[in-house]
Design a protein around this motif. Structure first.
Motif, PDB file in Angstrom:
ATOM      1  N   LEU A  31      49.618  44.210  40.792  1.00  0.00           N
ATOM      2  CA  LEU A  31      49.472  45.662  40.911  1.00  0.00           C
ATOM      3  C   LEU A  31      48.841  46.048  42.245  1.00  0.00           C
ATOM      4  O   LEU A  31      49.280  46.990  42.907  1.00  0.00           O
ATOM      5  CB  LEU A  31      48.624  46.196  39.750  1.00  0.00           C
ATOM      6  N   ARG A  71      52.515  46.679  43.841  1.00  0.00           N
ATOM      7  CA  ARG A  71      52.840  47.974  43.240  1.00  0.00           C
ATOM      8  C   ARG A  71      51.673  48.958  43.406  1.00  0.00           C
ATOM      9  O   ARG A  71      51.153  49.495  42.435  1.00  0.00           O
ATOM     10  CB  ARG A  71      53.196  47.814  41.753  1.00  0.00           C
ATOM     11  N   LYS A 124      47.420  51.823  37.124  1.00  0.00           N
ATOM     12  CA  LYS A 124      46.866  50.478  37.328  1.00  0.00           C
ATOM     13  C   LYS A 124      46.996  49.582  36.098  1.00  0.00           C
ATOM     14  O   LYS A 124      46.081  48.851  35.726  1.00  0.00           O
ATOM     15  CB  LYS A 124      45.399  50.558  37.763  1.00  0.00           C
ATOM     16  N   ARG A 163      50.378  47.599  33.454  1.00  0.00           N
ATOM     17  CA  ARG A 163      51.780  47.518  33.064  1.00  0.00           C
ATOM     18  C   ARG A 163      52.095  48.594  32.040  1.00  0.00           C
ATOM     19  O   ARG A 163      51.250  48.959  31.227  1.00  0.00           O
ATOM     20  CB  ARG A 163      52.095  46.150  32.451  1.00  0.00           C
ATOM     21  N   SER A 190      55.050  54.687  40.688  1.00  0.00           N
ATOM     22  CA  SER A 190      55.289  53.577  41.609  1.00  0.00           C
ATOM     23  C   SER A 190      56.171  53.954  42.784  1.00  0.00           C
ATOM     24  O   SER A 190      55.927  53.543  43.919  1.00  0.00           O
ATOM     25  CB  SER A 190      55.919  52.393  40.865  1.00  0.00           C
TER      26      SER A 190
END
Length: 265
Positions: free
Chosen positions: A217, A221, A227, A229, A261
Protein backbone atom coordinates in the motif's frame (compact mmCIF):
# COMPACT_ATOMS: atom_id res chain seq x y z
CA UNK A 1 -33.48 -0.88 -0.97
CA UNK A 2 -35.68 -2.97 -3.24
CA UNK A 3 -33.55 -3.86 -6.25
CA UNK A 4 -36.60 -5.12 -8.16
CA UNK A 5 -34.82 -8.11 -9.71
CA UNK A 6 -36.45 -10.91 -7.75
CA UNK A 7 -36.87 -14.03 -9.91
CA UNK A 8 -34.41 -12.81 -12.53
CA UNK A 9 -31.78 -15.33 -13.62
CA UNK A 10 -28.07 -14.59 -13.29
CA UNK A 11 -24.87 -16.27 -14.36
CA UNK A 12 -21.71 -15.36 -12.49
CA UNK A 13 -18.41 -16.70 -13.84
CA UNK A 14 -15.27 -17.03 -11.74
CA UNK A 15 -17.60 -17.46 -8.78
CA UNK A 16 -16.15 -20.16 -6.55
CA UNK A 17 -14.36 -17.53 -4.45
CA UNK A 18 -13.64 -13.83 -4.07
CA UNK A 19 -15.69 -11.16 -5.82
CA UNK A 20 -17.66 -13.65 -7.90
CA UNK A 21 -18.76 -15.62 -4.86
CA UNK A 22 -19.82 -12.52 -2.95
CA UNK A 23 -21.71 -11.24 -6.01
CA UNK A 24 -23.61 -14.52 -6.20
CA UNK A 25 -24.41 -14.19 -2.50
CA UNK A 26 -25.79 -10.67 -2.90
CA UNK A 27 -27.83 -11.66 -5.96
CA UNK A 28 -29.37 -14.56 -4.06
CA UNK A 29 -30.23 -12.21 -1.19
CA UNK A 30 -32.03 -10.03 -3.77
CA UNK A 31 -34.18 -13.00 -4.82
CA UNK A 32 -32.30 -13.79 -8.03
CA UNK A 33 -31.95 -17.36 -9.26
CA UNK A 34 -28.22 -17.84 -9.70
CA UNK A 35 -25.90 -20.10 -11.70
CA UNK A 36 -22.25 -19.91 -10.74
CA UNK A 37 -19.38 -21.16 -12.81
CA UNK A 38 -15.68 -21.76 -12.44
CA UNK A 39 -13.05 -24.07 -13.82
CA UNK A 40 -12.69 -27.67 -12.68
CA UNK A 41 -10.61 -28.44 -9.63
CA UNK A 42 -11.72 -25.48 -7.53
CA UNK A 43 -14.28 -24.88 -4.80
CA UNK A 44 -17.43 -24.76 -6.94
CA UNK A 45 -19.34 -27.56 -5.19
CA UNK A 46 -18.46 -26.22 -1.77
CA UNK A 47 -19.58 -22.73 -2.76
CA UNK A 48 -22.91 -24.03 -4.08
CA UNK A 49 -23.46 -25.87 -0.80
CA UNK A 50 -22.60 -22.76 1.21
CA UNK A 51 -24.89 -20.45 -0.78
CA UNK A 52 -27.82 -22.83 -1.24
CA UNK A 53 -29.47 -21.74 2.01
CA UNK A 54 -30.00 -18.28 0.46
CA UNK A 55 -31.99 -19.38 -2.60
CA UNK A 56 -31.83 -21.29 -5.86
CA UNK A 57 -28.22 -21.73 -6.95
CA UNK A 58 -26.57 -24.21 -9.30
CA UNK A 59 -22.95 -24.72 -10.24
CA UNK A 60 -21.55 -25.54 -13.67
CA UNK A 61 -17.88 -26.12 -14.40
CA UNK A 62 -16.57 -24.27 -17.43
CA UNK A 63 -13.42 -22.82 -18.96
CA UNK A 64 -13.87 -19.35 -20.42
CA UNK A 65 -10.85 -19.83 -22.68
CA UNK A 66 -12.69 -22.60 -24.55
CA UNK A 67 -15.56 -21.60 -26.83
CA UNK A 68 -17.04 -25.12 -26.75
CA UNK A 69 -16.99 -25.05 -22.94
CA UNK A 70 -18.71 -21.65 -22.87
CA UNK A 71 -21.43 -22.91 -25.23
CA UNK A 72 -21.93 -25.95 -23.01
CA UNK A 73 -22.07 -23.69 -19.94
CA UNK A 74 -24.96 -21.65 -21.34
CA UNK A 75 -26.76 -24.77 -22.46
CA UNK A 76 -26.48 -26.28 -18.98
CA UNK A 77 -27.64 -23.06 -17.31
CA UNK A 78 -30.58 -22.83 -19.73
CA UNK A 79 -31.60 -26.39 -18.91
CA UNK A 80 -31.32 -25.94 -15.14
CA UNK A 81 -32.61 -22.43 -14.46
CA UNK A 82 -33.26 -20.71 -17.80
CA UNK A 83 -31.52 -18.16 -20.01
CA UNK A 84 -29.66 -15.58 -17.92
CA UNK A 85 -31.07 -12.07 -17.69
CA UNK A 86 -27.87 -11.03 -15.91
CA UNK A 87 -24.25 -11.86 -16.73
CA UNK A 88 -21.42 -11.00 -14.36
CA UNK A 89 -18.05 -12.05 -15.74
CA UNK A 90 -15.62 -12.33 -12.83
CA UNK A 91 -13.32 -14.98 -14.32
CA UNK A 92 -9.79 -13.60 -14.47
CA UNK A 93 -6.14 -13.96 -13.53
CA UNK A 94 -3.18 -11.72 -12.75
CA UNK A 95 -1.39 -13.45 -15.60
CA UNK A 96 2.14 -12.85 -16.79
CA UNK A 97 4.08 -10.33 -14.72
CA UNK A 98 7.60 -8.93 -14.69
CA UNK A 99 9.82 -6.81 -16.88
CA UNK A 100 8.11 -6.09 -20.21
CA UNK A 101 11.14 -7.32 -22.18
CA UNK A 102 11.08 -10.66 -20.37
CA UNK A 103 7.38 -11.55 -20.75
CA UNK A 104 6.98 -13.74 -23.82
CA UNK A 105 4.08 -14.08 -26.25
CA UNK A 106 2.72 -17.11 -24.39
CA UNK A 107 2.38 -15.10 -21.18
CA UNK A 108 0.64 -12.25 -22.98
CA UNK A 109 -1.72 -14.48 -24.93
CA UNK A 110 -2.74 -16.55 -21.90
CA UNK A 111 -3.52 -13.40 -19.92
CA UNK A 112 -5.54 -11.85 -22.74
CA UNK A 113 -7.32 -15.13 -23.48
CA UNK A 114 -8.65 -15.51 -19.94
CA UNK A 115 -9.33 -11.89 -19.02
CA UNK A 116 -10.41 -10.25 -22.27
CA UNK A 117 -11.47 -13.08 -24.56
CA UNK A 118 -13.24 -14.83 -21.68
CA UNK A 119 -15.45 -11.74 -21.37
CA UNK A 120 -15.96 -11.66 -25.14
CA UNK A 121 -17.04 -15.31 -25.24
CA UNK A 122 -19.46 -15.10 -22.31
CA UNK A 123 -21.03 -11.83 -23.46
CA UNK A 124 -21.44 -13.18 -27.00
CA UNK A 125 -23.23 -16.23 -25.59
CA UNK A 126 -25.45 -14.23 -23.22
CA UNK A 127 -26.67 -11.29 -25.30
CA UNK A 128 -28.93 -13.05 -27.85
CA UNK A 129 -31.36 -14.34 -25.20
CA UNK A 130 -31.33 -10.98 -23.39
CA UNK A 131 -32.11 -9.30 -26.68
CA UNK A 132 -35.04 -11.64 -27.26
CA UNK A 133 -36.41 -10.85 -23.80
CA UNK A 134 -35.89 -7.11 -24.16
CA UNK A 135 -34.05 -6.89 -20.83
CA UNK A 136 -30.49 -7.60 -19.77
CA UNK A 137 -27.63 -6.59 -17.53
CA UNK A 138 -23.97 -7.32 -18.26
CA UNK A 139 -21.28 -6.38 -15.76
CA UNK A 140 -17.65 -6.97 -16.70
CA UNK A 141 -14.85 -6.73 -14.16
CA UNK A 142 -12.18 -4.23 -15.05
CA UNK A 143 -9.49 -2.88 -12.74
CA UNK A 144 -7.79 0.32 -11.73
CA UNK A 145 -4.95 -1.10 -13.88
CA UNK A 146 -7.11 -0.58 -16.97
CA UNK A 147 -6.67 3.19 -16.71
CA UNK A 148 -3.60 3.44 -14.46
CA UNK A 149 -1.04 0.89 -15.70
CA UNK A 150 1.75 -0.60 -13.59
CA UNK A 151 4.99 -1.48 -15.36
CA UNK A 152 5.30 -5.02 -13.94
CA UNK A 153 1.70 -6.02 -14.84
CA UNK A 154 1.36 -4.76 -18.40
CA UNK A 155 -0.38 -7.83 -19.80
CA UNK A 156 -3.00 -7.62 -17.04
CA UNK A 157 -3.30 -3.84 -17.50
CA UNK A 158 -3.84 -4.19 -21.24
CA UNK A 159 -6.45 -6.92 -20.75
CA UNK A 160 -8.40 -4.76 -18.30
CA UNK A 161 -8.19 -1.70 -20.55
CA UNK A 162 -9.68 -3.94 -23.23
CA UNK A 163 -12.49 -4.95 -20.86
CA UNK A 164 -13.42 -1.33 -20.19
CA UNK A 165 -13.41 -0.54 -23.91
CA UNK A 166 -15.38 -3.69 -24.73
CA UNK A 167 -18.09 -2.82 -22.21
CA UNK A 168 -18.39 0.70 -23.58
CA UNK A 169 -18.77 -0.63 -27.11
CA UNK A 170 -21.34 -3.24 -26.08
CA UNK A 171 -23.30 -0.59 -24.22
CA UNK A 172 -23.67 1.39 -27.43
CA UNK A 173 -24.49 -1.66 -29.54
CA UNK A 174 -27.13 -3.20 -27.27
CA UNK A 175 -28.41 -0.36 -25.10
CA UNK A 176 -31.26 0.15 -27.60
CA UNK A 177 -32.33 -3.43 -26.79
CA UNK A 178 -32.51 -2.53 -23.07
CA UNK A 179 -29.31 -4.45 -22.36
CA UNK A 180 -27.20 -2.30 -20.06
CA UNK A 181 -23.48 -3.02 -20.03
CA UNK A 182 -21.14 -1.57 -17.43
CA UNK A 183 -17.76 -2.21 -15.85
CA UNK A 184 -16.74 -2.33 -12.20
CA UNK A 185 -13.05 -1.61 -11.59
CA UNK A 186 -11.71 -2.61 -8.17
CA UNK A 187 -8.30 -1.98 -6.66
CA UNK A 188 -6.41 -4.37 -4.35
CA UNK A 189 -9.29 -6.41 -2.97
CA UNK A 190 -8.82 -9.22 -0.43
CA UNK A 191 -9.28 -12.25 -2.68
CA UNK A 192 -7.38 -15.51 -3.23
CA UNK A 193 -5.59 -13.81 -6.16
CA UNK A 194 -4.17 -10.97 -4.05
CA UNK A 195 -3.56 -13.38 -1.15
CA UNK A 196 -1.11 -15.22 -3.42
CA UNK A 197 0.50 -11.95 -4.47
CA UNK A 198 1.01 -10.91 -0.85
CA UNK A 199 2.28 -14.34 0.23
CA UNK A 200 4.90 -14.15 -2.53
CA UNK A 201 5.84 -10.59 -1.53
CA UNK A 202 6.13 -11.63 2.12
CA UNK A 203 8.43 -14.53 1.24
CA UNK A 204 10.61 -12.37 -1.00
CA UNK A 205 10.98 -9.71 1.70
CA UNK A 206 11.24 -12.01 4.70
CA UNK A 207 8.27 -10.41 6.46
CA UNK A 208 4.81 -11.54 7.48
CA UNK A 209 1.82 -11.10 5.18
CA UNK A 210 0.42 -8.12 7.10
CA UNK A 211 3.68 -6.22 6.68
CA UNK A 212 3.76 -7.22 3.01
CA UNK A 213 0.29 -5.69 2.58
CA UNK A 214 1.31 -2.52 4.42
CA UNK A 215 4.43 -2.08 2.29
CA UNK A 216 2.48 -2.72 -0.92
CA UNK A 217 0.00 0.00 0.00
CA UNK A 218 2.78 2.42 0.91
CA UNK A 219 4.97 1.78 -2.11
CA UNK A 220 2.67 0.63 -4.90
CA UNK A 221 -0.81 2.04 -4.16
CA UNK A 222 -0.31 5.43 -2.46
CA UNK A 223 -3.63 6.73 -3.81
CA UNK A 224 -5.67 4.27 -1.75
CA UNK A 225 -6.74 6.74 0.91
CA UNK A 226 -8.31 4.15 3.22
CA UNK A 227 -4.95 2.37 3.57
CA UNK A 228 -6.37 -1.15 3.46
CA UNK A 229 -7.37 -3.86 1.04
CA UNK A 230 -10.96 -3.72 -0.07
CA UNK A 231 -13.42 -6.45 0.80
CA UNK A 232 -15.01 -8.61 -1.88
CA UNK A 233 -18.49 -7.70 -0.68
CA UNK A 234 -17.74 -3.99 -1.17
CA UNK A 235 -17.22 -4.69 -4.86
CA UNK A 236 -20.16 -7.08 -5.04
CA UNK A 237 -22.53 -4.42 -3.74
CA UNK A 238 -21.68 -2.17 -6.69
CA UNK A 239 -22.01 -5.03 -9.16
CA UNK A 240 -25.44 -6.05 -7.89
CA UNK A 241 -26.65 -2.45 -7.90
CA UNK A 242 -25.72 -2.23 -11.60
CA UNK A 243 -27.69 -5.42 -12.20
CA UNK A 244 -30.80 -3.91 -10.66
CA UNK A 245 -33.67 -1.72 -11.77
CA UNK A 246 -32.24 1.01 -9.55
CA UNK A 247 -29.48 1.39 -12.16
CA UNK A 248 -31.87 1.58 -15.13
CA UNK A 249 -30.20 4.72 -16.59
CA UNK A 250 -26.57 3.64 -16.11
CA UNK A 251 -25.03 2.29 -19.30
CA UNK A 252 -21.43 2.23 -20.52
CA UNK A 253 -20.04 3.38 -17.18
CA UNK A 254 -16.83 2.29 -15.48
CA UNK A 255 -17.50 2.32 -11.74
CA UNK A 256 -14.33 2.47 -9.66
CA UNK A 257 -14.34 0.70 -6.31
CA UNK A 258 -10.76 1.56 -5.45
CA UNK A 259 -10.37 3.67 -2.29
CA UNK A 260 -9.18 6.52 -4.52
CA UNK A 261 -6.31 4.56 -6.03
CA UNK A 262 -6.72 6.04 -9.52
CA UNK A 263 -5.00 9.40 -9.33
CA UNK A 264 -6.94 11.24 -12.04
CA UNK A 265 -10.55 12.28 -12.39
Amino acid sequence: MNLDISDRIALVTGADSGIGKETARRLLEAGVRVAISDKAGGELDRTVAELSALGEVVGVEADVTDGVSVTALFSAVRDQVGDPDILVNCAGVTGATGDFLEVDDKGWLETLDINLMGAVRTARAAIPAMRAKGWGRVVLIGSEDGVQPYVDELAYCASKAGIINLAKGLSKAYGPDNILVNTVSPAFIATPMTDKMMAKRAEERGVDVERAIESFLEEERPGMALKRRGRAEEVADMIVFLCSERASFINGANMRVDSGSVMTI
